[in-house]
Design a protein around this motif. Structure first.
Motif, PDB file in Angstrom:
ATOM      1  N   MET A  30      -6.473  31.088  15.203  1.00 43.06           N
ATOM      2  CA  MET A  30      -7.780  30.585  15.574  1.00 43.06           C
ATOM      3  C   MET A  30      -8.259  29.618  14.503  1.00 43.06           C
ATOM      4  N   THR A  31      -8.786  28.477  14.909  1.00 43.80           N
ATOM      5  CA  THR A  31      -9.325  27.474  13.992  1.00 43.80           C
ATOM      6  C   THR A  31     -10.714  27.087  14.467  1.00 43.80           C
ATOM      7  N   GLY A  32     -11.617  26.913  13.522  1.00 48.39           N
ATOM      8  CA  GLY A  32     -12.973  26.506  13.850  1.00 48.39           C
ATOM      9  C   GLY A  32     -13.962  27.175  12.934  1.00 48.39           C
ATOM     10  N   PRO A  33     -15.244  27.151  13.300  1.00 41.28           N
ATOM     11  CA  PRO A  33     -16.267  27.777  12.463  1.00 41.28           C
ATOM     12  C   PRO A  33     -16.034  29.291  12.365  1.00 41.28           C
ATOM     13  N   PRO A  58     -16.846  32.744  12.944  1.00 45.36           N
ATOM     14  CA  PRO A  58     -17.784  33.293  13.928  1.00 45.36           C
ATOM     15  C   PRO A  58     -18.735  34.319  13.326  1.00 45.36           C
ATOM     16  N   ALA A  59     -19.877  34.487  13.975  1.00 46.05           N
ATOM     17  CA  ALA A  59     -20.833  35.528  13.598  1.00 46.05           C
ATOM     18  C   ALA A  59     -20.159  36.872  13.861  1.00 46.05           C
ATOM     19  N   PRO A  60     -20.384  37.859  13.073  1.00 42.14           N
ATOM     20  CA  PRO A  60     -21.369  37.956  12.003  1.00 42.14           C
ATOM     21  C   PRO A  60     -20.901  37.440  10.652  1.00 42.14           C
ATOM     22  N   GLY A  61     -19.831  36.721  10.583  1.00 44.57           N
ATOM     23  CA  GLY A  61     -19.482  36.037   9.357  1.00 44.57           C
ATOM     24  C   GLY A  61     -18.430  36.702   8.498  1.00 44.57           C
ATOM     25  N   THR A  65     -13.422  40.532  12.845  1.00 42.07           N
ATOM     26  CA  THR A  65     -13.112  39.142  13.186  1.00 42.07           C
ATOM     27  C   THR A  65     -11.635  38.929  12.884  1.00 42.07           C
ATOM     28  N   PRO A  66     -10.872  38.390  13.832  1.00 42.68           N
ATOM     29  CA  PRO A  66      -9.429  38.225  13.601  1.00 42.68           C
ATOM     30  C   PRO A  66      -9.146  37.187  12.521  1.00 42.68           C
ATOM     31  N   PRO A  67      -7.983  37.284  11.887  1.00 44.24           N
ATOM     32  CA  PRO A  67      -7.616  36.273  10.904  1.00 44.24           C
ATOM     33  C   PRO A  67      -7.527  34.902  11.570  1.00 44.24           C
ATOM     34  N   GLY A  68      -7.726  33.866  10.786  1.00 47.86           N
ATOM     35  CA  GLY A  68      -7.662  32.514  11.329  1.00 47.86           C
ATOM     36  C   GLY A  68      -7.815  31.484  10.236  1.00 47.86           C
ATOM     37  N   VAL A  69      -7.878  30.239  10.666  1.00 48.64           N
ATOM     38  CA  VAL A  69      -8.244  29.136   9.795  1.00 48.64           C
ATOM     39  C   VAL A  69      -9.667  28.787  10.199  1.00 48.64           C
ATOM     40  N   TYR A  70     -10.598  29.039   9.296  1.00 44.15           N
ATOM     41  CA  TYR A  70     -12.016  28.883   9.622  1.00 44.15           C
ATOM     42  C   TYR A  70     -12.695  27.933   8.646  1.00 44.15           C
ATOM     43  N   ASP A  71     -13.721  27.261   9.132  1.00 44.48           N
ATOM     44  CA  ASP A  71     -14.595  26.489   8.258  1.00 44.48           C
ATOM     45  C   ASP A  71     -15.559  27.472   7.600  1.00 44.48           C
ATOM     46  N   LEU A  72     -15.611  27.440   6.283  1.00 40.20           N
ATOM     47  CA  LEU A  72     -16.554  28.289   5.568  1.00 40.20           C
ATOM     48  C   LEU A  72     -17.952  27.727   5.756  1.00 40.20           C
ATOM     49  N   PRO A  73     -18.915  28.554   6.180  1.00 41.67           N
ATOM     50  CA  PRO A  73     -20.283  28.035   6.343  1.00 41.67           C
ATOM     51  C   PRO A  73     -20.786  27.448   5.019  1.00 41.67           C
TER      52      PRO A  73
END
Length: 143
Positions: free
Chosen positions: A1-4, A6-9, A18-26
């Protein structure tokens, strides 16, 4: 998963809902705080500092230095994938809940070297997918 992220953060990521992924850090989360929270949650975490990195060669050099890659790291995309698919060089003897890589100053790198950043992000995604079902998944946060 890639993207922001997700909540709850971050807490949901570190404690498994929340599953592992490549996420944008808020932008409200400081990388230093994330590293501390990860350590408190029994995650092995490391920053990849990309300040001043403007091309593929500098990115791979920074990976080698900041992540303390093994001597066999060949400073090419295949070697990056190999290192991220075999985390034995990074894992400590004790069990960890997960492994977290924080790419700090990602946006500046992405703007300076969009093709290299896209390739690196794809490799991060493949590595995350590789470890997703393991006891200690890998997550990459782009900060």
């Amino acid at each position: 998963m890639t993207g922001p992220l997700p909540a709850p953060g971050l807490s949901a990521l570190l404690y498994g809902s929340t599953p592992p992924g490549v996420y944008d850090l808020p932008p409200t989360e400081a990388p230093a705080r994330v590293l501390a929270l990860a350590a408190d949650a029994d995650w092995r975490a490391a920053p990849l500092r990309l300040d001043g990195v403007t091309d593929k060669a500098a990115f791979l050099d920074r990976c080698a230095a900041d992540l303390d890659f093994p001597d066999w790291f060949g400073r090419n995309w295949d070697a990056l994938a190999d290192c991220l698919m075999d985390l034995s060089w990074w894992r400590e003897v004790s069990k960890v809940r997960g492994c977290l890589l924080i790419a700090v100053d990602w946006d500046a790198f992405r703007k300076a070297a969009p093709e290299a950043a896209a390739t690196a992000q794809a490799i991060f995604g493949e590595a995350v997918d590789h470890w997703a079902d393991s006891e200690s998944p890998l997550t990459v946060l782009l900060a």
